[in-house]
Motif scaffolding. Structure first.
Motif, PDB file in Angstrom:
ATOM      1  N   ALA A   1       0.832  -1.205   0.000  1.00  0.00           N
ATOM      2  CA  ALA A   1       0.000   0.000   0.000  1.00  0.00           C
ATOM      3  C   ALA A   1       0.866   1.254   0.000  1.00  0.00           C
ATOM      4  O   ALA A   1       0.562   2.243  -0.692  1.00  0.00           O
ATOM      5  N   ALA A   2       1.961   1.220   0.773  1.00  0.00           N
ATOM      6  CA  ALA A   2       2.866   2.373   0.828  1.00  0.00           C
ATOM      7  C   ALA A   2       3.513   2.620  -0.530  1.00  0.00           C
ATOM      8  O   ALA A   2       3.606   3.769  -0.992  1.00  0.00           O
ATOM      9  N   LEU A   3       3.950   1.558  -1.188  1.00  0.00           N
ATOM     10  CA  LEU A   3       4.587   1.697  -2.494  1.00  0.00           C
ATOM     11  C   LEU A   3       3.606   2.253  -3.528  1.00  0.00           C
ATOM     12  O   LEU A   3       3.935   3.183  -4.282  1.00  0.00           O
ATOM     13  N   LEU A   4       2.400   1.697  -3.565  1.00  0.00           N
ATOM     14  CA  LEU A   4       1.389   2.192  -4.493  1.00  0.00           C
ATOM     15  C   LEU A   4       1.044   3.649  -4.202  1.00  0.00           C
ATOM     16  O   LEU A   4       0.827   4.454  -5.120  1.00  0.00           O
ATOM     17  N   ALA A   5       0.998   3.998  -2.920  1.00  0.00           N
ATOM     18  CA  ALA A   5       0.669   5.370  -2.538  1.00  0.00           C
ATOM     19  C   ALA A   5       1.747   6.346  -2.985  1.00  0.00           C
ATOM     20  O   ALA A   5       1.449   7.433  -3.504  1.00  0.00           O
ATOM     21  N   ILE A   6       2.991   5.970  -2.771  1.00  0.00           N
ATOM     22  CA  ILE A   6       4.108   6.845  -3.163  1.00  0.00           C
ATOM     23  C   ILE A   6       4.104   7.064  -4.676  1.00  0.00           C
ATOM     24  O   ILE A   6       4.262   8.194  -5.163  1.00  0.00           O
ATOM     25  N   VAL A   7       3.903   5.992  -5.434  1.00  0.00           N
ATOM     26  CA  VAL A   7       3.888   6.092  -6.894  1.00  0.00           C
ATOM     27  C   VAL A   7       2.696   6.927  -7.359  1.00  0.00           C
ATOM     28  O   VAL A   7       2.824   7.801  -8.233  1.00  0.00           O
ATOM     29  N   THR A   8       1.521   6.668  -6.780  1.00  0.00           N
ATOM     30  CA  THR A   8       0.321   7.418  -7.159  1.00  0.00           C
ATOM     31  C   THR A   8       0.494   8.904  -6.884  1.00  0.00           C
ATOM     32  O   THR A   8       0.154   9.754  -7.715  1.00  0.00           O
TER      33      THR A   8
END
Length: 660
Positions: free
Chosen positions: A342-349
């Protein structure tokens, strides 16, 4: 159902003080709520914290806008404020919706597609909170059936606040000018009235209908109002730094520990919500004085804060998809993977979509460009949902089901209805709104069959009676008799004063009125479900006997139907994941031997045993002769009742023949 961290205005500055602590608090709350969702299946109060923060910064921004000299300038300022908010909210929301659709097609059971798509549309329109109220979803139920879009309820409320509050601020400013009163004072009074009214409503609705209260805009406005009042009050420093530093630490401790020892879920958003709301206010006040807890200003927390909005949007669908694929309870290691993903997807988004759109100079300077970009992003989400709907192919599935009801064998499929449409393969009584809701007392009666006939049969009880409406209606039509249905959700036929389980108070009133109608204008036959599992064992409950006795004493024939097996799990979902054979149950686990049922020996009572229709000698399988039995885990599909209803149909005909 996930709590949701909301974005705040681009600047965390109100009254020229940059609130670093609030940035760090966003990260702490984001991680805290995700942890409680993943491992403890409860809410944490984090969403309440961010409602307060949103109200605080909204008030600060709108005070500047409503202070502009002309109405045109004020309206233009509000428009720019709303567009800034849209550029902050819509990019991440649209990306998560599209991502959830793609993952849902691959990872979700087909049986849940239809309902999930509906949640997707509600989320895209920032209407998810009202849709959850409409569909009766309970925030406390975090089962496999939870929608991966359900976390959008909180964003929906915040967007609705962002529409309501500017209008309120403009009206207050206009009134202040008309009476030549200080704008800040008038707005304080108006917002204070909103706070008191909303808090009162929240307490009352939480006490009577907590699931609806949780999602209701009216029960949440006071939390935003609390933040707005804080912004209006904090023009000057309120106390010495030592006291404010203590307030900040106590507030942080209260937020972190709020749900650690007692599950607050059933209490929110009532008076218990004052704890996270007050704690958030204490931290903001401490930050206003520059003495917020030092940990909230640490580099890692500040670095991740900008991505916390997207993190909240992403963590919930990842958790829901994990539960569909593996298990309800998440091991420590798997939960850490969910957090990291979730953190990785959030950072990319945030880095690739949200921040470029939020900060683009062209979009900040052009309202038309901002509107076009936001509409295109929403169109992407809509396109994804339309694509998913097209895959679902409901019409073909329904046509196949109708063909089987007409007598044709299933073609090119193992069974009908498919798991995709099974949940909607229910009695026409629901479409005609012939079943009363669990919380209402009025008797709803519908007429079926030969409506001109002087011979009447009545079908009464709860949803397990309702499921037989179509078959009994067809039998009534065939026999040239009239059918009257009187059913109510979660209210089985019997003496509600004697039941050994919780029923809504309206159930007793409804049942008394039904009995009065049956006795005042007696039908030739009353049909109802006679058995029910009690502590896991099927029986004819004692609380059914008084009503059966009253009807029999009045000379009214009663046909008591043996209830269908309750599988104890979601059958369409089980079949999707594990296959038909793995979803078979032992007959002895769901149906008692006939000689152990203690069937009432009443003069006008007939018991119809349907057990062999559902089960073979030893097992009950959810699919029989190409027809899916269960629409969920408890109720029959309409297709099954129409194809396998011979026993009920013959029993009705037999009783009518004896009484004629």
């Amino acid at each position: 159902m996930g709590q949701h961290l909301h974005p705040v205005p681009e600047s965390l500055s109100v009254h020229d003080t940059y609130l670093y602590g609030v940035q760090g608090l966003r990260t702490v709350a984001a991680l805290m709520v995700a942890v409680y969702h993943i491992w403890f299946h409860r809410v944490s109060g984090g969403v309440d914290v961010f409602f307060v923060v949103a109200g605080y910064f909204a008030a600060g921004s709108l005070l500047k806008v409503t202070g502009l000299p002309t109405p045109r300038e004020r309206l233009g300022g509000v428009g720019r404020y709303l567009l800034r908010t849209a550029r902050r909210v819509i990019p991440s929301a649209s990306v998560v919706i599209v991502g959830t659709v793609v993952a849902g097609v691959v990872l979700m059971p087909r049986s849940q597609w239809h309902d999930t798509i509906a949640h997707g549309w509600a989320s895209l329109q920032f209407w998810e909170n009202w849709y959850l109220i409409q569909t009766g979803n309970d925030y406390l139920s975090q089962s496999l059936a939870a929608s991966p879009f359900q976390q959008f309820w909180a964003l929906s409320i915040q967007v609705q606040f962002y529409v309501v509050f500017p209008l309120l601020a403009l009206l207050a400013a206009g009134f202040a000018r008309s009476v030549r009163a200080p704008q800040r004072r008038v707005l304080f009074v108006v917002v204070g009235m909103v706070l008191l009214a909303s808090l009162t409503f929240s307490v009352l609705l939480t006490a009577t209908d907590q699931p609806s209260a949780y999602f209701h805009l009216g029960t949440r406005l006071w939390e935003f109002a609390a933040g707005a009042i804080l912004a209006l009050l904090l023009r000057k420093r309120l106390g010495n730094k030592t006291v404010m530093r203590l307030f900040g630490w106590v507030g942080l401790l209260a937020i972190v520990s709020f749900a650690a020892f007692v599950d607050p879920s059933p209490l929110l958003p009532g008076l218990a919500t004052l704890i996270p709301v007050t704690a958030a206010a204490a931290i903001i006040a401490a930050g206003r004085h520059g003495v917020e807890p030092g940990i909230l200003k640490s580099r890692p927390l500040l670095w991740f804060a900008d991505s916390s909005f997207a993190f909240y949007l992403w963590h919930w669908p990842l958790l829901v998809f994990y539960r569909h694929q593996f298990q309800e309870n998440v091991p420590l290691s798997d939960g850490v993977v969910i957090l990291l993903a979730a953190a990785l997807l959030a950072i990319v988004t945030t880095a690739l979509v949200e921040k470029p759109i939020r900060t683009a100079r062209r979009l900040r300077e052009s309202a038309a460009a901002s509107i076009i970009v936001c509409l295109l992003l929403l169109a992407a989400g809509a396109g994804a949902l339309v694509w998913w709907s097209s895959i679902e192919a409901n019409q073909r599935e329904m046509e196949a089901t109708q063909s089987v009801i007409a007598g044709d064998p299933p073609v090119d499929r193992e069974y009908v209805p498919s798991s995709t449409v099974a949940r909607r393969d229910v009695s026409a009584a629901y479409e005609r709104k012939c079943q009363q809701s669990p919380g209402a007392a009025e008797v709803i009666s519908c007429t079926w069959g030969d409506k001109s006939s002087k011979t009447t049969i009545a079908l009464v009880g709860a949803s397990h009676s309702t499921q037989w409406t179509d078959q009994v209606a067809a039998t009534a039509e065939d026999q040239d008799v009239k059918l009257v249905t009187m059913t109510k959700g979660s209210c089985p036929f019997g003496d509600m004063a004697e039941v050994d389980f919780a029923v809504d108070p309206s159930c007793r009133v409804w049942m008394d009125d039904v009995m009065d109608q049956l006795l005042d204008d007696p039908p030739e036959l009353v049909i109802t479900v006679a058995t029910r599992p009690v502590d896991g064992v099927e029986e004819v409950p004692e609380w059914k006997l008084p009503q059966l006795q009253r009807l029999s004493d009045a000379g009214i024939a009663v046909l008591g139907i043996r209830d269908n097996p309750r599988f104890g799990f979601d059958v369409p979902e089980c079949i999707d994941i594990r296959g038909v054979d793995a979803c078979t149950v032992q007959r002895s686990d769901v149906l008692a031997p006939l000689d152990e049922l203690e069937i009432p020996e009443l003069a006008h009572f007939t018991f119809v045993d349907t057990a062999d229709d559902y089960c073979r000698e030893d097992v009950c399988t959810p699919v029989r002769d190409g027809v899916l039995m269960s629409a969920d885990g408890s109720h029959l599909t309409r297709t099954w009742t129409m194809v396998n209803g011979d026993t009920i149909r013959d029993a009705v005909k037999d009783v009518l023949a004896r009484s004629s």
